[in-house]
Design a protein around this motif. Structure first.
Motif, PDB file in Angstrom:
ATOM      1  N   THR A  14      -0.551   7.123  -6.724  1.00 33.27           N
ATOM      2  CA  THR A  14       0.197   6.311  -5.760  1.00 33.27           C
ATOM      3  C   THR A  14      -0.060   6.822  -4.345  1.00 33.27           C
ATOM      4  O   THR A  14      -0.207   6.034  -3.411  1.00 33.27           O
ATOM      5  CB  THR A  14       1.704   6.339  -6.090  1.00 33.27           C
ATOM      6  OG1 THR A  14       1.885   5.815  -7.411  1.00 33.27           O
ATOM      7  CG2 THR A  14       2.498   5.492  -5.113  1.00 33.27           C
ATOM      8  N   ASP A  18      -1.560   4.795  -0.998  1.00 36.64           N
ATOM      9  CA  ASP A  18      -0.965   4.839   0.342  1.00 36.64           C
ATOM     10  C   ASP A  18      -2.001   5.276   1.378  1.00 36.64           C
ATOM     11  O   ASP A  18      -2.089   4.690   2.456  1.00 36.64           O
ATOM     12  CB  ASP A  18       0.230   5.786   0.372  1.00 36.64           C
ATOM     13  CG  ASP A  18       1.417   5.274  -0.426  1.00 36.64           C
ATOM     14  OD1 ASP A  18       1.499   4.050  -0.680  1.00 36.64           O
ATOM     15  OD2 ASP A  18       2.264   6.108  -0.809  1.00 36.64           O
ATOM     16  N   ARG A  22      -3.489   2.996   4.554  1.00 34.21           N
ATOM     17  CA  ARG A  22      -3.455   3.501   5.935  1.00 34.21           C
ATOM     18  C   ARG A  22      -4.866   3.597   6.515  1.00 34.21           C
ATOM     19  O   ARG A  22      -5.106   3.220   7.667  1.00 34.21           O
ATOM     20  CB  ARG A  22      -2.766   4.857   6.000  1.00 34.21           C
ATOM     21  CG  ARG A  22      -1.264   4.789   5.898  1.00 34.21           C
ATOM     22  CD  ARG A  22      -0.591   6.102   6.285  1.00 34.21           C
ATOM     23  NE  ARG A  22      -1.165   7.261   5.652  1.00 34.21           N
ATOM     24  CZ  ARG A  22      -0.823   7.744   4.458  1.00 34.21           C
ATOM     25  NH1 ARG A  22       0.119   7.156   3.760  1.00 34.21           N
ATOM     26  NH2 ARG A  22      -1.399   8.821   3.974  1.00 34.21           N
ATOM     27  N   ASP A  27      -1.574  -0.922   5.980  1.00 37.98           N
ATOM     28  CA  ASP A  27      -0.287  -0.422   5.482  1.00 37.98           C
ATOM     29  C   ASP A  27       0.880  -1.191   6.073  1.00 37.98           C
ATOM     30  O   ASP A  27       1.821  -1.537   5.362  1.00 37.98           O
ATOM     31  CB  ASP A  27      -0.138   1.080   5.730  1.00 37.98           C
ATOM     32  CG  ASP A  27      -0.385   1.475   7.172  1.00 37.98           C
ATOM     33  OD1 ASP A  27      -1.346   0.957   7.790  1.00 37.98           O
ATOM     34  OD2 ASP A  27       0.361   2.322   7.681  1.00 37.98           O
ATOM     35  N   LYS A  31       3.661  -4.147   4.180  1.00 38.83           N
ATOM     36  CA  LYS A  31       5.126  -4.086   4.230  1.00 38.83           C
ATOM     37  C   LYS A  31       5.768  -5.399   4.632  1.00 38.83           C
ATOM     38  O   LYS A  31       6.973  -5.566   4.454  1.00 38.83           O
ATOM     39  CB  LYS A  31       5.560  -2.979   5.196  1.00 38.83           C
ATOM     40  CG  LYS A  31       5.196  -1.601   4.693  1.00 38.83           C
ATOM     41  CD  LYS A  31       5.545  -0.536   5.700  1.00 38.83           C
ATOM     42  CE  LYS A  31       5.077   0.820   5.178  1.00 38.83           C
ATOM     43  NZ  LYS A  31       5.273   1.874   6.168  1.00 38.83           N
ATOM     44  N   THR A  40       3.481  -4.645  -3.738  1.00 41.85           N
ATOM     45  CA  THR A  40       3.250  -3.209  -3.681  1.00 41.85           C
ATOM     46  C   THR A  40       3.254  -2.596  -5.081  1.00 41.85           C
ATOM     47  O   THR A  40       2.419  -1.749  -5.407  1.00 41.85           O
ATOM     48  CB  THR A  40       4.308  -2.536  -2.788  1.00 41.85           C
ATOM     49  OG1 THR A  40       4.230  -3.112  -1.480  1.00 41.85           O
ATOM     50  CG2 THR A  40       4.077  -1.037  -2.688  1.00 41.85           C
TER      51      THR A  40
END
Length: 89
Positions: A14, A18, A22, A27, A31, A40
């Motif tokens: 995970t 992430d 990024r 990223d 959201k 997600t």
């Protein structure tokens, strides 16, 4: 593999997801997509089931910035859609 090893492994994968989001600048877009939590969760599941963790970690370490994920990335299509939505493509 015991349960603790499995949980550590899942958490590490995970974290790779992430980092990839990024690194590719999506990223924030992730959201704000519709149904953010489900999108997600599915992306994390794809990353967790990938067999390229070592390669992914090395790729992330070697690329300060990238326009595209590596070919083996299971979230490649999602990343492309997020880049398009963010106006990066």
């Amino acid at each position: 593999m015991n349960l603790l090893d499995y949980l550590i492994s899942v958490d590490a994968r995970t974290a790779l997801m992430d980092r990839m989001m990024r690194k590719l600048g999506v990223d924030r877009q992730l959201k704000v997509v519709a149904d953010h939590a489900a999108v997600t969760h599915r992306a994390a599941d794809r990353c967790r089931s990938c067999g390229h963790q070592d390669e992914c970690s090395t790729w992330l370490d070697e690329h300060e910035h990238a326009d595209d994920p590596p070919d083996y990335c299971r979230n490649r299509d999602l990343i492309a859609r997020l880049q398009h939505a963010a106006g990066q493509r």
